[in-house]
Design a protein around this motif. Structure first.
Motif, short mmCIF file in Angstrom:
data_model
loop_
_atom_site.label_atom_id
_atom_site.label_comp_id
_atom_site.label_asym_id
_atom_site.label_seq_id
_atom_site.Cartn_x
_atom_site.Cartn_y
_atom_site.Cartn_z
N SER A 164 50.11 -64.64 -5.19
CA SER A 164 51.42 -64.35 -5.78
C SER A 164 51.65 -62.84 -5.84
N ALA A 165 52.90 -62.44 -5.63
CA ALA A 165 53.24 -61.02 -5.61
C ALA A 165 53.40 -60.47 -7.02
N VAL A 166 52.95 -59.26 -7.22
CA VAL A 166 53.12 -58.55 -8.50
C VAL A 166 54.40 -57.73 -8.42
N LYS A 167 55.25 -57.84 -9.43
CA LYS A 167 56.50 -57.11 -9.43
C LYS A 167 56.33 -55.76 -10.15
N VAL A 168 57.18 -54.81 -9.77
CA VAL A 168 57.37 -53.54 -10.48
C VAL A 168 56.26 -52.51 -10.23
N MET A 169 55.04 -52.90 -9.99
CA MET A 169 53.95 -51.95 -9.79
C MET A 169 54.27 -51.00 -8.62
N PRO A 170 53.86 -49.72 -8.71
CA PRO A 170 54.16 -48.73 -7.66
C PRO A 170 53.18 -48.81 -6.50
N PHE A 171 53.25 -49.89 -5.74
CA PHE A 171 52.24 -50.12 -4.70
C PHE A 171 52.35 -49.14 -3.54
N GLU A 172 53.50 -48.52 -3.36
CA GLU A 172 53.60 -47.51 -2.31
C GLU A 172 52.60 -46.38 -2.57
N SER A 173 52.37 -46.09 -3.84
CA SER A 173 51.37 -45.09 -4.21
C SER A 173 49.98 -45.69 -4.34
N LEU A 174 49.88 -46.84 -5.00
CA LEU A 174 48.57 -47.42 -5.27
C LEU A 174 47.79 -47.72 -4.00
N ARG A 175 48.49 -48.09 -2.94
CA ARG A 175 47.75 -48.41 -1.71
C ARG A 175 47.13 -47.17 -1.07
N GLU A 176 47.55 -45.98 -1.51
CA GLU A 176 47.01 -44.74 -0.97
C GLU A 176 45.80 -44.24 -1.75
N MET A 177 45.48 -44.88 -2.88
CA MET A 177 44.33 -44.44 -3.66
C MET A 177 43.03 -44.70 -2.92
N ASN A 178 42.11 -43.75 -2.99
CA ASN A 178 40.85 -43.93 -2.28
C ASN A 178 39.90 -44.85 -3.06
N ASP A 179 38.85 -45.27 -2.39
CA ASP A 179 37.92 -46.24 -2.97
C ASP A 179 37.27 -45.69 -4.25
N THR A 180 36.93 -44.42 -4.25
CA THR A 180 36.26 -43.85 -5.42
C THR A 180 37.15 -43.93 -6.64
N ASP A 181 38.42 -43.56 -6.49
CA ASP A 181 39.34 -43.60 -7.62
C ASP A 181 39.55 -45.03 -8.14
N VAL A 182 39.71 -45.97 -7.23
CA VAL A 182 39.96 -47.35 -7.65
C VAL A 182 38.72 -47.94 -8.32
N ARG A 183 37.56 -47.70 -7.76
CA ARG A 183 36.34 -48.24 -8.36
C ARG A 183 36.05 -47.61 -9.72
N ALA A 184 36.32 -46.32 -9.84
CA ALA A 184 36.13 -45.66 -11.13
C ALA A 184 37.14 -46.19 -12.15
N LEU A 185 38.38 -46.40 -11.73
CA LEU A 185 39.40 -46.95 -12.61
C LEU A 185 38.99 -48.33 -13.10
N HIS A 186 38.54 -49.17 -12.20
CA HIS A 186 38.11 -50.52 -12.58
C HIS A 186 36.97 -50.46 -13.59
N LEU A 187 36.01 -49.58 -13.36
CA LEU A 187 34.88 -49.43 -14.27
C LEU A 187 35.35 -49.01 -15.66
N TYR A 188 36.29 -48.08 -15.70
CA TYR A 188 36.82 -47.61 -16.98
C TYR A 188 37.56 -48.72 -17.72
N LEU A 189 38.43 -49.44 -17.02
CA LEU A 189 39.19 -50.51 -17.67
C LEU A 189 38.27 -51.58 -18.24
N LYS A 190 37.19 -51.87 -17.54
CA LYS A 190 36.24 -52.86 -18.02
C LYS A 190 35.47 -52.36 -19.26
#
Length: 303
Positions: free
Chosen positions: A269-295
């Motif tokens: 299912s598609a997520v609405k409103v999120m800024p995916f034009e930007s989010l898809r440009e995030m590198n692996d390090t930033d996304v993995r660190a973000l996930h670790l922090y949120l957890k």
């Protein structure tokens, strides 16, 4: 006169009174909104020195930040502005031209002007910048802010125009009565910039990356109604491990990486409103660190 007619007349009078009260409230709210938009926000700005065109590392870092931290969603790939919200019901918002080209709103900006706008959400004239999500950028390091400015200053010029902020009367009234705030009202303007953190898959770096989520998901990232969004927009998700958390769908960083790249949940299912034009440009390090922090966050109820 029958009892039914009397009750009908009383009901009509009551409706008329309620309509008059609502109209008065909208008028007052609109007047308050106009005053708030025109207020002067005093900020003690600490300038961040310009970088030169020969600083390739700063230009590349600025390019990455512009592409991945929400700037492109509002200002466009060329940084010359774009309409990013037009609901057909009186709400239309367009980001301004912040490239060096004709119609640029940042022409002649000094280091102080750049910091005031990006970090504090305040215009050159001292008025609040409406819709600019400076709460997401207020905690940036000086190096990151300088890198973004360098990228924009030396970017290829493009033609554009100023910002467009057209809000329907009910939204203006909500803003006027304080039920919605601009970024300049939310920010602690005395807070010092963040100190640099090594870019690695750590909770500390993830906390820095998560600053980009504050504008929609709230200071505690527990979600809720997106400030200033159209009524049909869904509430921002709770990103903490608390009740109703969206994070149960993303047990590992790979799942979050897939979301950012595709804009879709694991069930397709598609997520609405999120800024995916930007989010898809995030590198692996930033996304993995973000996930670790949120957890790592404490459970928080949805706000």
């Amino acid at each position: 006169m029958s009892a039914g007619v009397k009750w009908a007349r009383r009901a009509a009078v009551l409706v008329a009174i309620l309509v008059a009260v609502a109209a008065a409230a909208l008028w007052v709210g609109n007047e308050l909104a106009t005053r708030k938009m025109r207020r002067t926000v005093e900020v003690a700005v600490q300038p961040v020195a310009f970088r030169s065109a020969s600083d390739s590392a700063a230009l590349e870092r600025g390019r990455y930040l512009y592409a991945s931290r929400g700037c492109v969603d509002c200002h466009g790939a060329a940084a010359n502005g774009r309409t990013f919200l037009d609901d057909g019901n009186g709400m239309r918002i367009a980001g301004p031209n912040i490239s060096p080209g004709p119609g640029s709103v940042v022409a002649g900006y000094t280091p102080v002007d750049w910091v005031r706008a990006i970090r504090h959400g305040v215009s050159r004239s001292g008025r609040p910048l409406m819709v600019m999500p400076s709460e997401d950028y207020n905690r940036w390091t000086d190096d990151d802010l300088a890198s973004l400015v360098a990228y924009l200053r030396f970017k290829e010029p493009a033609s554009g125009a100023g910002a467009v902020v057209e809000l329907p009367l009910p939204v203006r009234a909500l803003y006027g009565f304080g039920w919605m705030e601009d970024a300049a009202a939310k920010i602690d303007h005395t807070r010092p910039p963040e100190q640099p953190v090594p870019e690695s898959v750590t909770v500390k770096h993830g906390a820095y990356v998560a600053n980009m989520c504050i504008g929609c998901h709230g200071a505690k990232l527990s979600g809720g109604k997106i400030p200033g969004g159209p009524p049909e927009w869904p509430a921002a998700s709770n990103l903490t491990p608390g009740e109703g958390s969206a994070m149960v769908r993303y047990p590992d960083a790979d799942a979050m990486l897939a979301l950012f790249k595709t804009g879709k949940r694991p069930d397709g299912s598609a997520v609405k409103v999120m800024p995916f034009e930007s989010l898809r440009e995030m590198n692996d390090t930033d996304v993995r660190a973000l996930h670790l922090y949120l957890k790592s966050l404490p459970a928080g109820p949805k706000s």
